[in-house]
Design a protein around this motif. Structure first.
Motif, mmCIF file in Angstrom:
data_model
loop_
_atom_site.group_PDB
_atom_site.id
_atom_site.type_symbol
_atom_site.label_atom_id
_atom_site.label_comp_id
_atom_site.label_asym_id
_atom_site.label_seq_id
_atom_site.Cartn_x
_atom_site.Cartn_y
_atom_site.Cartn_z
ATOM 1 N N ASP A 197 -28.642 -13.971 -52.742
ATOM 2 C CA ASP A 197 -27.305 -14.451 -52.374
ATOM 3 C C ASP A 197 -27.361 -15.846 -51.751
ATOM 4 O O ASP A 197 -26.531 -16.713 -52.048
ATOM 5 N N ILE A 198 -28.335 -16.070 -50.877
ATOM 6 C CA ILE A 198 -28.469 -17.380 -50.237
ATOM 7 C C ILE A 198 -28.796 -18.454 -51.266
ATOM 8 O O ILE A 198 -28.279 -19.578 -51.215
ATOM 9 N N ALA A 199 -29.677 -18.115 -52.217
ATOM 10 C CA ALA A 199 -30.028 -19.077 -53.266
ATOM 11 C C ALA A 199 -28.787 -19.489 -54.051
ATOM 12 O O ALA A 199 -28.592 -20.667 -54.373
ATOM 13 N N ARG A 200 -27.928 -18.532 -54.357
ATOM 14 C CA ARG A 200 -26.716 -18.832 -55.121
ATOM 15 C C ARG A 200 -25.749 -19.686 -54.318
ATOM 16 O O ARG A 200 -25.156 -20.636 -54.831
ATOM 17 N N VAL A 201 -25.585 -19.354 -53.039
ATOM 18 C CA VAL A 201 -24.645 -20.102 -52.194
ATOM 19 C C VAL A 201 -25.119 -21.535 -51.983
ATOM 20 O O VAL A 201 -24.330 -22.489 -52.048
ATOM 21 N N LEU A 202 -26.427 -21.716 -51.714
ATOM 22 C CA LEU A 202 -26.962 -23.048 -51.423
ATOM 23 C C LEU A 202 -27.282 -23.848 -52.679
ATOM 24 O O LEU A 202 -27.584 -25.037 -52.592
ATOM 25 N N GLY A 203 -27.219 -23.194 -53.832
ATOM 26 C CA GLY A 203 -27.560 -23.898 -55.067
ATOM 27 C C GLY A 203 -29.042 -24.156 -55.199
ATOM 28 O O GLY A 203 -29.472 -25.057 -55.930
ATOM 29 N N VAL A 204 -29.856 -23.367 -54.478
ATOM 30 C CA VAL A 204 -31.310 -23.491 -54.546
ATOM 31 C C VAL A 204 -31.825 -22.471 -55.553
ATOM 32 O O VAL A 204 -31.294 -21.366 -55.658
ATOM 33 N N SER A 205 -32.853 -22.825 -56.303
ATOM 34 C CA SER A 205 -33.377 -21.910 -57.312
ATOM 35 C C SER A 205 -34.017 -20.689 -56.660
ATOM 36 O O SER A 205 -34.506 -20.744 -55.527
ATOM 37 N N GLU A 206 -34.015 -19.577 -57.389
ATOM 38 C CA GLU A 206 -34.645 -18.365 -56.889
ATOM 39 C C GLU A 206 -36.147 -18.564 -56.699
ATOM 40 O O GLU A 206 -36.762 -17.945 -55.821
ATOM 41 N N GLU A 207 -36.744 -19.432 -57.523
ATOM 42 C CA GLU A 207 -38.170 -19.700 -57.366
ATOM 43 C C GLU A 207 -38.474 -20.266 -55.977
ATOM 44 O O GLU A 207 -39.445 -19.868 -55.325
ATOM 45 N N VAL A 208 -37.639 -21.218 -55.529
ATOM 46 C CA VAL A 208 -37.846 -21.841 -54.222
ATOM 47 C C VAL A 208 -37.707 -20.800 -53.115
ATOM 48 O O VAL A 208 -38.515 -20.759 -52.174
ATOM 49 N N ILE A 209 -36.683 -19.945 -53.208
ATOM 50 C CA ILE A 209 -36.498 -18.898 -52.206
ATOM 51 C C ILE A 209 -37.698 -17.951 -52.217
ATOM 52 O O ILE A 209 -38.207 -17.550 -51.163
ATOM 53 N N GLY A 210 -38.173 -17.601 -53.414
ATOM 54 C CA GLY A 210 -39.325 -16.709 -53.517
ATOM 55 C C GLY A 210 -40.591 -17.329 -52.951
ATOM 56 O O GLY A 210 -41.379 -16.657 -52.289
ATOM 57 N N LEU A 211 -40.775 -18.616 -53.210
ATOM 58 C CA LEU A 211 -41.979 -19.316 -52.768
ATOM 59 C C LEU A 211 -42.003 -19.563 -51.259
ATOM 60 O O LEU A 211 -43.080 -19.782 -50.694
ATOM 61 N N THR A 212 -40.848 -19.560 -50.631
ATOM 62 C CA THR A 212 -40.776 -19.909 -49.202
ATOM 63 C C THR A 212 -40.313 -18.729 -48.350
ATOM 64 O O THR A 212 -41.114 -18.052 -47.734
ATOM 65 N N MET A 213 -39.010 -18.458 -48.336
ATOM 66 C CA MET A 213 -38.465 -17.422 -47.455
ATOM 67 C C MET A 213 -39.064 -16.050 -47.726
ATOM 68 O O MET A 213 -39.533 -15.356 -46.814
ATOM 69 N N VAL A 214 -39.030 -15.627 -48.999
ATOM 70 C CA VAL A 214 -39.514 -14.292 -49.344
ATOM 71 C C VAL A 214 -41.026 -14.196 -49.148
ATOM 72 O O VAL A 214 -41.539 -13.210 -48.606
ATOM 73 N N ALA A 215 -41.755 -15.220 -49.585
ATOM 74 C CA ALA A 215 -43.217 -15.211 -49.431
ATOM 75 C C ALA A 215 -43.616 -15.156 -47.962
ATOM 76 O O ALA A 215 -44.538 -14.424 -47.581
ATOM 77 N N LEU A 216 -42.907 -15.912 -47.124
ATOM 78 C CA LEU A 216 -43.209 -15.888 -45.691
ATOM 79 C C LEU A 216 -42.911 -14.516 -45.109
ATOM 80 O O LEU A 216 -43.701 -13.976 -44.325
#
Length: 327
Positions: A197-216
């Motif tokens: 949901d955050i990726a969609r709202v911020l216009g950031v790719s899911e890859e970036v969210i996965g590589l940073t927030m989710v991975a952390l």
């Protein structure tokens, strides 16, 4: 609500994983299972369970960027963030005999991942091969260490970090396992939901969210173990934990996820992050082969490198590489 889900997931995952592993270690010891077997299976699988649940849920929900990004980002965070944090508290010195074999296997697993990923898709049969290689690795490790051909102190020290429940009543042990399992599954669901949901709202790719927030978020159990071990003067446990976790992330997490649903490799990860993970992995080889200490200066460089890698993700890898949008 998306931020609340994300934060709740980040909190539940490490807490649930810790309780689950502590309960499982206590149960295994009560049943008379060898501490070496516990280290190679219960601890290794338990600390990697958050990545597994997150990856499977992300893949099933049609978010391959989060699934693959979670594994790649977790391996990078393990090396730069976890080793950096542990060595900052207490410099890490390792015996080459105890980590060289696993270190070379980590490099081989990373190379296998790169080769398979270049095709753009990891199908079910390749996932099955990865799981078979994992089983072979665990059996070989147990044979080598139980026969005295390799020192087992590093693996046994990992078990000590989860022995807090071994003298508690059966009800407490079983309760910890059940609550930990619920915490991991619920935390993974909340983390993936919030991240998408955050990726969609911020216009950031899911890859970036996965590589940073989710991975952390999924790497927090390993971070907690490494920091606790460093405080107790067992900072070398952090290196063994990172090497083992990176092997399991590739062979177990990607393998199991691919068996459930074939994994598509996002273009950004193919262009940049796969190679960044490989480069950071190779940085560890001279350290493991020579027994060179990871001091506080190196720890600082690791942490700065992780901060820089994270910043690159949000600035935009394609912008830095000069790749036109949509390619």
């Amino acid at each position: 609500m998306s931020i609340v889900f994300l934060i709740a997931g980040v909190v539940l995952l490490p807490v649930g994983s810790n309780r689950l592993v502590s309960g499982a270690v206590a149960l295994s010891e009560r049943l008379g299972i060898s501490p070496l077997v516990v280290a190679l299976t219960v601890v290794a699988f338990g600390t990697s369970l958050p990545e597994l649940v997150v990856c499977v849920q992300a893949a099933l929900s049609g978010s391959p960027g989060i699934a693959v990004g979670n594994v790649v980002g977790s391996n990078i965070a393990n090396i730069l963030l976890i080793l950096g944090a542990a060595a900052l508290l207490k410099p890490i010195a390792c015996d080459p005999k105890s980590v060289t074999r696993d270190g070379l296997i980590m490099v081989a697993a990373t190379a296998l991942f790169v080769v398979l990923a270049l095709a753009g898709l990891i199908p079910r049969w390749q996932g099955g091969i990865m799981l078979a290689l994992l089983v072979a690795y665990v059996l070989f490790s147990y044979w080598r260490e139980s026969s005295g051909k390799d020192p087992a102190e590093g693996h046994l020290a990992e078990v000590e970090e989860f022995e807090g429940l071994k003298n508690r009543p059966w009800s407490v042990i079983v309760g910890a396992i059940l609550l930990g399992l619920v915490g991991v599954v619920a935390g993974a669901h909340l983390l993936v939901t919030g991240a998408v949901d955050i990726a969609r709202v911020l216009g950031v790719s899911e890859e970036v969210i996965g590589l940073t927030m989710v991975a952390l978020g999924t790497s927090l159990p390993e971070l907690a173990v490494a920091v606790a071990a460093a405080y107790k003067g067992h900072s070398d446990v952090a290196l063994g934990n990172v090497v083992g976790s990176n092997i399991f992330n590739i062979l177990a997490i990607l393998g199991a996820t691919a068996v459930v649903v074939p994994i598509e490799i996002p273009p950004q990860i193919l262009r940049f992050d796969l190679w960044a993970m490989s480069a950071f992995t190779l940085v560890l080889i001279p350290i493991m082969l020579t027994g060179r200490r990871i001091g506080r200066a190196e720890a600082g460089l690791f942490l700065v490198a992780y901060a820089g890698y994270t910043a690159i993700q949000y600035v935009g890898v394609d912008r830095i590489l000069g790749v036109p949008a949509g390619i």
